[in-house]
Design a protein around this motif. Structure first.
Motif, PDB file in Angstrom:
ATOM      1  N   ASP A   1     -96.856  35.071  14.131  1.00  0.00           N
ATOM      2  CA  ASP A   1     -96.885  36.345  14.862  1.00  0.00           C
ATOM      3  C   ASP A   1     -96.589  36.151  16.342  1.00  0.00           C
ATOM      4  O   ASP A   1     -96.182  37.075  17.037  1.00  0.00           O
ATOM      5  CB  ASP A   1     -98.269  36.996  14.737  1.00  0.00           C
TER       6      ASP A   1
ATOM      7  N   MET B   1     -88.201  53.677   5.704  1.00  0.00           N
ATOM      8  CA  MET B   1     -88.482  52.818   6.865  1.00  0.00           C
ATOM      9  C   MET B   1     -89.931  53.037   7.332  1.00  0.00           C
ATOM     10  O   MET B   1     -90.385  54.171   7.439  1.00  0.00           O
ATOM     11  CB  MET B   1     -87.507  53.153   7.993  1.00  0.00           C
ATOM     12  N   LYS B   2     -90.622  51.955   7.583  1.00  0.00           N
ATOM     13  CA  LYS B   2     -92.016  52.087   7.973  1.00  0.00           C
ATOM     14  C   LYS B   2     -92.151  52.377   9.465  1.00  0.00           C
ATOM     15  O   LYS B   2     -91.462  51.771  10.291  1.00  0.00           O
ATOM     16  CB  LYS B   2     -92.776  50.789   7.654  1.00  0.00           C
TER      17      LYS B   2
ATOM     18  N   GLU C   1     -94.649  51.579  11.309  1.00  0.00           N
ATOM     19  CA  GLU C   1     -95.204  50.416  12.024  1.00  0.00           C
ATOM     20  C   GLU C   1     -94.097  49.487  12.514  1.00  0.00           C
ATOM     21  O   GLU C   1     -94.191  48.924  13.607  1.00  0.00           O
ATOM     22  CB  GLU C   1     -96.154  49.611  11.117  1.00  0.00           C
ATOM     23  N   ASN C   2     -93.062  49.326  11.699  1.00  0.00           N
ATOM     24  CA  ASN C   2     -91.962  48.442  12.099  1.00  0.00           C
ATOM     25  C   ASN C   2     -91.246  48.969  13.334  1.00  0.00           C
ATOM     26  O   ASN C   2     -90.942  48.231  14.264  1.00  0.00           O
ATOM     27  CB  ASN C   2     -90.947  48.294  10.957  1.00  0.00           C
TER      28      ASN C   2
ATOM     29  N   ALA D   1     -93.435  48.489  16.317  1.00  0.00           N
ATOM     30  CA  ALA D   1     -93.456  47.077  16.740  1.00  0.00           C
ATOM     31  C   ALA D   1     -92.196  46.727  17.523  1.00  0.00           C
ATOM     32  O   ALA D   1     -92.255  46.029  18.538  1.00  0.00           O
ATOM     33  CB  ALA D   1     -93.597  46.168  15.525  1.00  0.00           C
ATOM     34  N   GLN D   2     -91.058  47.231  17.067  1.00  0.00           N
ATOM     35  CA  GLN D   2     -89.802  46.949  17.766  1.00  0.00           C
ATOM     36  C   GLN D   2     -89.799  47.582  19.156  1.00  0.00           C
ATOM     37  O   GLN D   2     -89.360  46.969  20.130  1.00  0.00           O
ATOM     38  CB  GLN D   2     -88.612  47.493  16.943  1.00  0.00           C
TER      39      GLN D   2
END
Lengths: 186, 110
Positions: free
Chosen positions: A84, B1-2, B4-5, B8-9
């Motif tokens: 991570d 598409m999530k 969270e992803n 995060a990006q």
């Protein structure tokens, strides 16, 4: 009753349970292995160790004396797992090879050999450690540089913090090197 | 598409900008920076900070000095270099333009 071990993180001394120490060692090794370049490892690992020491100090709070497995797990959830923490730099692609890890330090270069006589031969990128002897072993430490191998030191087991058991059991070396790296030999 | 992803990006993209912004106000050490980033919920795991600091230092955007601490090992106090200040200024501009662009698109009437 549990056995505890005394460790040092960037000059801060902690007593830690054996199981917690094992997890901590694996964690630090996991982080160390992720650095593509040695100079980054030498610079960042001490910073991470300093933060680990702070987290342990906070958790002990002056009330407890021993770092437990729970403390190490809590530290890992705060700092994050190695996968991570490290993300490829911009433009890096692990498949392209443009900024691939130094082959001298990459995970794939790590090899572990078992000495049929009495111990284990651990081959690391920059150092070889040979455990010899059937009782309390000596450690022969070899340095490899520019293709040459030379013996750098011989250490008796008492000189470093290590645990030696039979060849069928786990052998743990705990030499705290300059960057806090230690090697767990199994 | 999530979701969270995507989050995060987005977070990853602005994290380096936020680190420079925190350091621009005062020289500070890693735990000070972490405290702010965590309060703002821009960082998920603390360990992410350290490679970024080193990368920014190696890029000439940051420098550090050592200060003794009574509570533990000596601490690295980071501050922006002149190049870092200029870089942050250009990121400020880029950030404003980005917000304007997104707002313009989001608020456009059908």
């Amino acid at each position: 009753m549990k056995k505890t071990i005394k460790i040092s993180l960037q000059g801060m001394v902690f007593f830690i349970d054996e199981d917690a120490d094992l997890l901590l060692g694996e964690y630090l090794s996991g982080i160390s292995d992720r650095f593509p370049r040695q100079e980054e490892r030498e610079e960042i690992l001490p910073d991470i160790e300093t933060r680990i020491a702070e987290i342990f100090t906070d958790r002990l709070g002056g009330k407890r004396q021993v770092v437990t497995l729970e403390d190490v797990k809590a530290m890992i959830s705060l700092l994050g797992r190695p996968e991570d923490i490290f993300e490829p730099e911009e433009g890096e692609d692990s498949s392209s090879g443009t900024a691939s890890p130094d082959p001298q330090t990459s995970r794939s270069s790590r090899r572990l050999f078992r000495d049929p006589g009495s111990g284990v031969l651990l081959s690391r990128p920059e150092l070889d450690i040979v455990l010899t002897g059937s009782g309390k072993p000596e450690l022969e430490i070899y340095k490899r540089a520019r293709g040459n191998t030379r013996q750098a030191a011989v250490r008796h087991a008492e000189d470093i913090d290590m645990q030696w058991e039979t060849r069928d059991k786990v052998i743990i070396l705990r030499p705290w090197y300059r960057f806090g790296k230690r090697w767990h030999v199994q | 598409m999530k979701t969270e992803n995507a989050q995060a990006q987005m977070r990853k993209g602005v994290l380096e900008y936020c680190i420079l912004s925190v350091i621009s106000r005062n020289s500070c050490y890693a735990s000070d920076i972490l405290k702010e980033l965590k309060e703002a919920r821009i960082i998920v795991v603390e360990g992410t900070l350290y490679p970024l600091l080193t990368r920014q230092k190696n890029a000439g955007l940051l420098s550090y000095r050592w200060e003794e601490s009574t509570q533990g090992p000596p601490r690295k106090y980071y501050e922006l270099t002149e190049a870092g200040k200029e870089y942050l200024h250009s990121l400020d501009q880029a950030w404003k333009e980005l917000i304007d662009a997104v707002e313009q698109i989001r608020n456009k009437k059908k």
